[in-house]
Write a protein that holds these residues in place. Structure first.
Motif, PDB file in Angstrom:
ATOM      1  N   LYS A   1     -46.859  84.160 -96.353  1.00 26.27           N
ATOM      2  CA  LYS A   1     -46.541  82.942 -97.114  1.00 26.27           C
ATOM      3  C   LYS A   1     -46.985  81.680 -96.377  1.00 26.27           C
ATOM      4  O   LYS A   1     -47.036  80.608 -96.969  1.00 26.27           O
ATOM      5  N   CYS A   2     -47.245  81.789 -95.075  1.00 28.52           N
ATOM      6  CA  CYS A   2     -47.671  80.627 -94.286  1.00 28.52           C
ATOM      7  C   CYS A   2     -49.188  80.550 -94.168  1.00 28.52           C
ATOM      8  O   CYS A   2     -49.716  79.702 -93.450  1.00 28.52           O
ATOM      9  N   ILE A   3     -49.896  81.465 -94.822  1.00 21.45           N
ATOM     10  CA  ILE A   3     -51.361  81.450 -94.770  1.00 21.45           C
ATOM     11  C   ILE A   3     -51.854  80.929 -96.116  1.00 21.45           C
ATOM     12  O   ILE A   3     -51.565  81.524 -97.157  1.00 21.45           O
ATOM     13  N   ILE A   4     -52.572  79.799 -96.079  1.00 20.70           N
ATOM     14  CA  ILE A   4     -52.956  79.201 -97.359  1.00 20.70           C
ATOM     15  C   ILE A   4     -54.403  79.490 -97.731  1.00 20.70           C
ATOM     16  O   ILE A   4     -54.787  79.366 -98.878  1.00 20.70           O
ATOM     17  N   LYS A   5     -55.191  79.914 -96.745  1.00 24.29           N
ATOM     18  CA  LYS A   5     -56.596  80.227 -97.054  1.00 24.29           C
ATOM     19  C   LYS A   5     -57.090  81.265 -96.046  1.00 24.29           C
ATOM     20  O   LYS A   5     -56.713  81.232 -94.876  1.00 24.29           O
ATOM     21  N   SER A   6     -57.932  82.173 -96.530  1.00 27.50           N
ATOM     22  CA  SER A   6     -58.498  83.192 -95.637  1.00 27.50           C
ATOM     23  C   SER A   6     -59.924  83.484 -96.063  1.00 27.50           C
ATOM     24  O   SER A   6     -60.182  83.715 -97.247  1.00 27.50           O
ATOM     25  N   GLU A   7     -60.857  83.426 -95.113  1.00 31.59           N
ATOM     26  CA  GLU A   7     -62.222  83.844 -95.451  1.00 31.59           C
ATOM     27  C   GLU A   7     -62.817  84.645 -94.300  1.00 31.59           C
ATOM     28  O   GLU A   7     -62.580  84.346 -93.128  1.00 31.59           O
ATOM     29  N   VAL A   8     -63.560  85.684 -94.662  1.00 31.83           N
ATOM     30  CA  VAL A   8     -64.216  86.505 -93.651  1.00 31.83           C
ATOM     31  C   VAL A   8     -65.413  85.718 -93.130  1.00 31.83           C
ATOM     32  O   VAL A   8     -66.230  85.221 -93.909  1.00 31.83           O
ATOM     33  N   VAL A   9     -65.488  85.577 -91.790  1.00 37.22           N
ATOM     34  CA  VAL A   9     -66.611  84.819 -91.225  1.00 37.22           C
ATOM     35  C   VAL A   9     -67.544  85.681 -90.378  1.00 37.22           C
ATOM     36  O   VAL A   9     -68.633  85.240 -90.026  1.00 37.22           O
ATOM     37  N   ALA A  10     -67.135  86.914 -90.072  1.00 37.63           N
ATOM     38  CA  ALA A  10     -68.024  87.802 -89.308  1.00 37.63           C
ATOM     39  C   ALA A  10     -67.558  89.246 -89.419  1.00 37.63           C
ATOM     40  O   ALA A  10     -66.379  89.510 -89.660  1.00 37.63           O
ATOM     41  N   TYR A  11     -68.524  90.154 -89.211  1.00 43.12           N
ATOM     42  CA  TYR A  11     -68.233  91.596 -89.190  1.00 43.12           C
ATOM     43  C   TYR A  11     -67.554  92.071 -90.474  1.00 43.12           C
ATOM     44  O   TYR A  11     -66.578  92.837 -90.449  1.00 43.12           O
TER      45      TYR A  11
END
Lengths: 183, 280
Positions: free
Chosen positions: A133-143
């Motif tokens: 709930k404390c994570i507002i955005k996530s994107e894969v940047v490697a691997y």
């Protein structure tokens, strides 16, 4: 002491934090766990650049469950940090400012924390739904091919952690167990 | 002979994987509730209340309780009067795990080879334990096992002369070494006796016994009580950050063993001691 800290972690904040401090983190952190650390380690040994510039950044030892539609991420609690102990000193010497995980660290990691004025935070193990709930955005940047073990760039808001090893090398796990041990 | 189609098995397994990862059994919820009342450390109390909140969010918002949704450990008691139709039982179970972990947004945490370490992408294969029993029903238990705590589990091949004190030391050593790594408060499953692998399997099965229940054997019940009390004096506490609630339960199972041996296996589980049981 409860404090709000902006990420990436500033040198001043890193040096001012004491073991036992409750802090909430807001800003950008990166995830990496076993397989990503192994790849970064191999890249460094072959004199290749790391896929993200870790200088001044904080790595969260975490591999999330998949996100449902409309949500940034799935369950997202910390994994055991000791499996990264083999790789952590080298990353700290390259400027890594903080680590978030759970569990004990080796003397080699503590020495590298002190040498570089870094911090090791613990998040509550097994509270992956709460922490998501404390994570507002996530994107894969490697691997990307590593699936849950890929490196992700996270934006967090009021992410709750506790300082377990501070820049002076003091270890909360050791102190707190002694305090409550009865035999 | 009663016929059960493999599709029924697959469907049930898929549902059970999802259920186990989002809802704890009532005994585990009660144990966490009671832990909050027993804990004296302020930090420990705070962590226990976060864990309760975590359980509520997991159930309300359908987010797995823990991101490590585990390797699927499946215990199957097959009635000897049951005939599985439409394919092999093991294939049906693995298909259920594949379906549950994919459709249920659960993490895929299994690698195909322990050394080459390439993710299988669907959390298969499961670890399946079969037992043949009288009757015409199948009882399935799914216990997804996370590796934060699995990695801290141990087996000790003691000498008979080490006796009950040796057993106590083995359990306390395993728990103390596990410390914060195993996500305390933990549930401690202990298998005593049998052979090397029998003890390990018993320790895993012991985790399935409801928290707060006791062995029917008086001397083993006494051992469970003493171990729980002594573990909670180690000071590890919730999250390993100090406190009096390090374990929620100690469950011990025993089996006859050889005149020369005293195997003791300690399977540690975190507070997310998940399992789901169905009888078909």
């Amino acid at each position: 002491m409860d404090r709000k800290i902006s990420m990436p972690l500033s040198k001043e904040d890193a040096l001012a934090l004491d073991y036992g401090d409750y802090v909430t983190l807001s800003g950008v952190i990166y995830t990496a766990r076993d397989a990503a650390h192994k790849r970064m380690y191999e890249a460094l040994n072959e004199n290749k650049p790391l896929p993200v510039d870790i200088k001044g950044q904080t790595i969260y030892y975490m591999g999330p469950s998949p996100a449902r539609e409309g949500r940034p991420i799935g369950s997202a609690g910390p994994t055991t940090a000791s499996r990264m102990d083999k790789y952590a000193p080298q990353l700290l010497d390259l400027g890594l400012a903080g680590m978030i995980g759970k569990g004990k660290r080796t003397k080699e990691v503590k020495d590298a924390i002190v040498r570089n004025g870094a911090v090791y935070f613990a998040a509550v193990g097994g509270a992956g739904a709460l922490l998501s709930k404390c994570i507002i955005k996530s994107e894969v940047v490697a691997y990307d091919d590593l699936g849950t073990e890929a490196i992700r760039r996270l934006e967090v808001r009021d992410f709750p952690v506790i300082v377990v090893i501070d820049s002076k090398g003091r270890d909360l796990y050791e102190e707190s167990q002694k305090k409550y041990r009865e035999e | 002979m009663r016929e059960i189609s493999s599709e029924i098995i697959t469907g049930n397994i898929a549902e059970m994987c999802i259920e186990a990862n989002h809802y704890l059994t009532p005994d585990m919820k009660d144990a966490l509730e009671r832990a909050g009342e027993k804990e004296v450390s302020p930090v420990g109390k705070k962590i226990l209340s976060q864990l309760k909140e975590n359980l509520k969010i997991a159930g309300d918002d359908t987010i797995p309780i823990c991101q490590d949704t585990g390797m699927a450990v499946v215990f199957v008691s097959v009635g000897q009067d049951v005939h599985i139709t439409g394919g092999s039982l093991s294939d049906a179970i693995n298909e259920g795990v594949r379906k549950g972990y994919t459709e249920g947004y659960l993490r895929k945490s299994v690698v195909s080879d322990p050394l080459e370490r390439v993710n299988t992408g669907d959390n298969t294969p499961a670890v399946i334990h079969y037992d043949i029993v009288p009757g015409d029903r199948i009882k399935i238990t799914i216990a997804p096992k996370g590796f934060g705590s699995e990695n801290m589990s141990r087996i000790f091949m003691l000498k008979p002369a080490e006796g009950i004190e040796g057993v106590k030391n083995a359990v306390l050593t395993a728990v103390n070494d596990a410390g914060p790594n195993a996500c305390p408060p933990m549930v401690v499953g202990v298998g005593i006796g049998g052979t090397f692998e029998k003890a390990a399997q018993l320790s895993k099965e012991a985790l399935l016994r409801p928290a707060g229940s006791h062995s029917d054997l008086p001397h083993i019940k006494e051992l469970e009580d003493e171990l729980l009390e002594r573990i909670n004096k180690l000071g590890i506490g919730p999250g390993g950050l100090g406190g009096r609630v390090t374990a929620l339960a100690v469950n011990v199972l025993t089996y006859p063993t050889h005149i020369a041996g005293l195997p003791v296996a300690v399977n540690i589980c975190c507070h997310v001691n998940r399992h789901c049981i169905r009888e078909i």
